[in-house]
Motif scaffolding. Structure first.
Motif, PDB file in Angstrom:
ATOM      1  N   ASN A 127      57.124  73.830 -47.114  1.00  0.00           N
ATOM      2  CA  ASN A 127      56.870  74.126 -45.702  1.00  0.00           C
ATOM      3  C   ASN A 127      55.389  73.965 -45.366  1.00  0.00           C
ATOM      4  N   GLU A 128      54.543  74.438 -46.257  1.00  0.00           N
ATOM      5  CA  GLU A 128      53.105  74.327 -46.037  1.00  0.00           C
ATOM      6  C   GLU A 128      52.676  72.863 -45.931  1.00  0.00           C
ATOM      7  N   ASN A 129      53.201  72.053 -46.796  1.00  0.00           N
ATOM      8  CA  ASN A 129      52.852  70.635 -46.797  1.00  0.00           C
ATOM      9  C   ASN A 129      53.446  69.915 -45.585  1.00  0.00           C
ATOM     10  N   ALA A 130      54.700  70.263 -45.232  1.00  0.00           N
ATOM     11  CA  ALA A 130      55.367  69.608 -44.103  1.00  0.00           C
ATOM     12  C   ALA A 130      54.691  69.934 -42.776  1.00  0.00           C
ATOM     13  N   GLU A 131      54.083  71.092 -42.695  1.00  0.00           N
ATOM     14  CA  GLU A 131      53.498  71.566 -41.438  1.00  0.00           C
ATOM     15  C   GLU A 131      52.062  71.099 -41.230  1.00  0.00           C
ATOM     16  N   LYS A 132      51.434  70.551 -42.279  1.00  0.00           N
ATOM     17  CA  LYS A 132      50.001  70.245 -42.210  1.00  0.00           C
ATOM     18  C   LYS A 132      49.629  69.374 -41.018  1.00  0.00           C
ATOM     19  N   TYR A 137      46.994  69.069 -35.675  1.00  0.00           N
ATOM     20  CA  TYR A 137      46.922  68.600 -34.290  1.00  0.00           C
ATOM     21  C   TYR A 137      46.994  69.769 -33.303  1.00  0.00           C
ATOM     22  N   GLY A 138      47.770  70.792 -33.649  1.00  0.00           N
ATOM     23  CA  GLY A 138      47.845  71.964 -32.789  1.00  0.00           C
ATOM     24  C   GLY A 138      46.498  72.655 -32.686  1.00  0.00           C
ATOM     25  N   ARG A 139      45.817  72.766 -33.807  1.00  0.00           N
ATOM     26  CA  ARG A 139      44.485  73.369 -33.832  1.00  0.00           C
ATOM     27  C   ARG A 139      43.508  72.514 -33.010  1.00  0.00           C
ATOM     28  N   GLN A 140      43.617  71.195 -33.144  1.00  0.00           N
ATOM     29  CA  GLN A 140      42.746  70.295 -32.388  1.00  0.00           C
ATOM     30  C   GLN A 140      43.003  70.420 -30.886  1.00  0.00           C
ATOM     31  N   PHE A 141      44.279  70.542 -30.506  1.00  0.00           N
ATOM     32  CA  PHE A 141      44.625  70.696 -29.091  1.00  0.00           C
ATOM     33  C   PHE A 141      44.014  71.969 -28.514  1.00  0.00           C
ATOM     34  N   ARG A 142      44.110  73.086 -29.258  1.00  0.00           N
ATOM     35  CA  ARG A 142      43.546  74.350 -28.771  1.00  0.00           C
ATOM     36  C   ARG A 142      42.032  74.253 -28.625  1.00  0.00           C
ATOM     37  N   GLU A 143      41.387  73.601 -29.572  1.00  0.00           N
ATOM     38  CA  GLU A 143      39.932  73.453 -29.502  1.00  0.00           C
ATOM     39  C   GLU A 143      39.528  72.599 -28.300  1.00  0.00           C
ATOM     40  N   MET A 144      40.288  71.553 -28.033  1.00  0.00           N
ATOM     41  CA  MET A 144      40.010  70.709 -26.872  1.00  0.00           C
ATOM     42  C   MET A 144      40.169  71.502 -25.579  1.00  0.00           C
ATOM     43  N   GLU A 154      43.592  64.092 -20.115  1.00  0.00           N
ATOM     44  CA  GLU A 154      43.414  63.795 -21.532  1.00  0.00           C
ATOM     45  C   GLU A 154      44.164  64.798 -22.397  1.00  0.00           C
ATOM     46  N   LEU A 155      44.126  66.072 -21.983  1.00  0.00           N
ATOM     47  CA  LEU A 155      44.853  67.106 -22.721  1.00  0.00           C
ATOM     48  C   LEU A 155      46.345  66.809 -22.742  1.00  0.00           C
ATOM     49  N   ASN A 160      51.337  65.078 -25.379  1.00  0.00           N
ATOM     50  CA  ASN A 160      52.567  64.292 -25.322  1.00  0.00           C
ATOM     51  C   ASN A 160      52.623  63.175 -26.374  1.00  0.00           C
ATOM     52  N   ASP A 161      51.476  62.532 -26.619  1.00  0.00           N
ATOM     53  CA  ASP A 161      51.467  61.345 -27.481  1.00  0.00           C
ATOM     54  C   ASP A 161      51.181  61.651 -28.946  1.00  0.00           C
ATOM     55  N   ILE A 162      50.503  62.780 -29.210  1.00  0.00           N
ATOM     56  CA  ILE A 162      50.080  63.055 -30.586  1.00  0.00           C
ATOM     57  C   ILE A 162      50.676  64.354 -31.132  1.00  0.00           C
ATOM     58  N   TYR A 163      50.397  65.464 -30.440  1.00  0.00           N
ATOM     59  CA  TYR A 163      50.844  66.739 -31.010  1.00  0.00           C
ATOM     60  C   TYR A 163      52.367  66.867 -31.014  1.00  0.00           C
ATOM     61  N   GLU A 164      53.002  66.633 -29.859  1.00  0.00           N
ATOM     62  CA  GLU A 164      54.457  66.855 -29.766  1.00  0.00           C
ATOM     63  C   GLU A 164      55.249  65.989 -30.749  1.00  0.00           C
ATOM     64  N   PRO A 165      54.935  64.692 -30.892  1.00  0.00           N
ATOM     65  CA  PRO A 165      55.666  63.891 -31.894  1.00  0.00           C
ATOM     66  C   PRO A 165      55.462  64.410 -33.320  1.00  0.00           C
TER      67      PRO A 165
END
Length: 381
Positions: A127-132, A137-144, A154-155, A160-165
């Motif tokens: 699970n840890e590896n699958a979620e990396k 990307y989730g962390r990057q989205f929050r920082e943005m 841009e957010l 839509n194009d990076i985090y959700e997929p």
């Protein structure tokens, strides 16, 4: 906020019972936790905490467990609300097993042991590896979003194009693992990471009947019940928000005032009115009164406050108004009234500002400083 996070964290722990001494129900625990201290508390929602003494983060103890479930191992100070650099560990609690938990840097930890725990260790690493990818990307989205330098467009595109997929790929990986391990008890724990009630049910149906109808069933049922309750609460919250949207007509009502005489909201039309939904039992309502009195005096005649007492006896309501010397208007909301439902009030205190035209200006839940900032913006000209 930190206290709230703690209570949410504790509420998330599945219910299960401690047992009287019984060898078949004994869980043997060994901890090796860096910079943890000499006292560990094992917490389960709805049950008395168990405290154990060790040395330099090393502990060995036994728990008597009635049914399998989930617990938290925490430092004692966390249960007192001290959330400075919190250290807590979610752990499966399995009767008749041996569990070992260790960490090396205080940031991540591992669990293994006999039987179930050996399986769990492998599931956890998967699970840890699958979620990396998605967690990164989730962390990057929050920082943005929090940085304030990225446009809304841009957010949205990044989401839509990076985090959700990436999140969808993670969810697919969880399903694939379950399909490949339908007889693995520990794989049931992956359901906690599967998003959505229907998806959890769909994933559980993939397990072999020996797992679905075995000892994991009670735990699964508790998770599903909690998920259904969350969905119900979220639906209620969404409905409540619709009733509090700025610009809609405030529902009219007539309730008895402190002297037992009917007071109609329509009688205050033409001025700003603040509905303060409160109760004598509400600690944060009471704590907010000094500031409310300060602002009531700061802008005399600019607005009226109508205190709407809820979930009280009339005696306690009147005593509280007198004790706290509240100088504004007051009405009593009896249990059979529909006012709370009409305004979608689900938390206390709730303050709803109504404009002179009878339309809602803003709804603020809790004792929030933004309420007083808004009053300054409205009346400080």
């Amino acid at each position: 906020m930190k206290r709230t996070i703690l209570m949410m964290m504790l509420a998330a722990v599945a219910m299960c019972g401690w047992a009287a001494g019984n060898g078949n129900k004994t869980l043997k625990v060994k901890l090796d936790i860096v910079d943890f201290g000499d006292t560990a508390v094992v917490y389960r929602s709805g049950h008395e905490e168990k405290t154990f003494i060790g040395k330099n983060g090393k502990f060995e103890f036994e728990l008597e467990v009635d049914t399998l479930g989930e617990g938290l191992i925490v430092q004692p100070r966390l249960l007192r609300g001290d959330m400075e650099s919190p250290r807590f560990y979610f752990v499966p609690l399995m009767p008749g097993e041996e569990m070992r938990l260790w960490d090396t840097d205080g940031n991540r930890y591992d669990i293994d042991g006999t039987g179930f725990y050996a399986e769990y260790h492998q599931v956890d690493l998967f699970n840890e590896n699958a979620e990396k990818e998605s967690s990164g990307y989730g962390r990057q989205f929050r920082e943005m979003r929090e940085g304030g330098t990225v446009s809304e467009e841009e957010l949205t595109k990044f989401y839509n194009d990076i985090y959700e997929p990436s999140f969808d790929r993670y969810q697919e990986a969880l399903f694939d693992y379950i399909k490949a391990h339908p007889k693995q008890e520990a794989a049931v724990w992956l359901l906690k990471s599967i998003n959505g009630l229907d998806k959890k049910k769909e994933a559980y149906a993939l397990f072999d009947v020996s797992i679905r109808e075995g000892r994991m069933k009670s735990l699964y049922d508790s998770w599903i019940a909690a998920a259904e309750e969350n969905e119900r609460a979220e639906a209620e919250e969404k409905e409540a928000q619709k009733k509090q949207v700025a610009g809609i007509e405030a529902p009219v009502f007539t309730l008895n005032d402190i002297n037992g005489k009917p007071l109609a909201l329509t009688s205050l039309r033409g001025k700003y009115v603040i509905l303060d939904f409160w109760g004598s039992w509400c600690v944060w309502c009471i704590k907010g009164f000094p500031k409310m009195k300060e602002y009531y005096a700061k802008y005399p005649g600019k607005f009226e406050i109508l205190g709407v007492d809820c979930n009280d006896t009339e005696e306690k309501w009147k005593a509280a108004v007198k004790h706290h010397d509240l100088p504004w208007l007051h009405v009593y909301c009896p249990s059979e009234s529909t006012v709370l439902a009409d305004y979608g009030v689900t938390g206390f205190p709730t303050k709803i500002i109504i404009g002179p035209d009878g339309k809602i200006v803003r709804t603020i839940v809790g004792e929030d400083p933004s309420f007083y900032t808004l009053l300054d913006e409205l009346f400080g000209q």
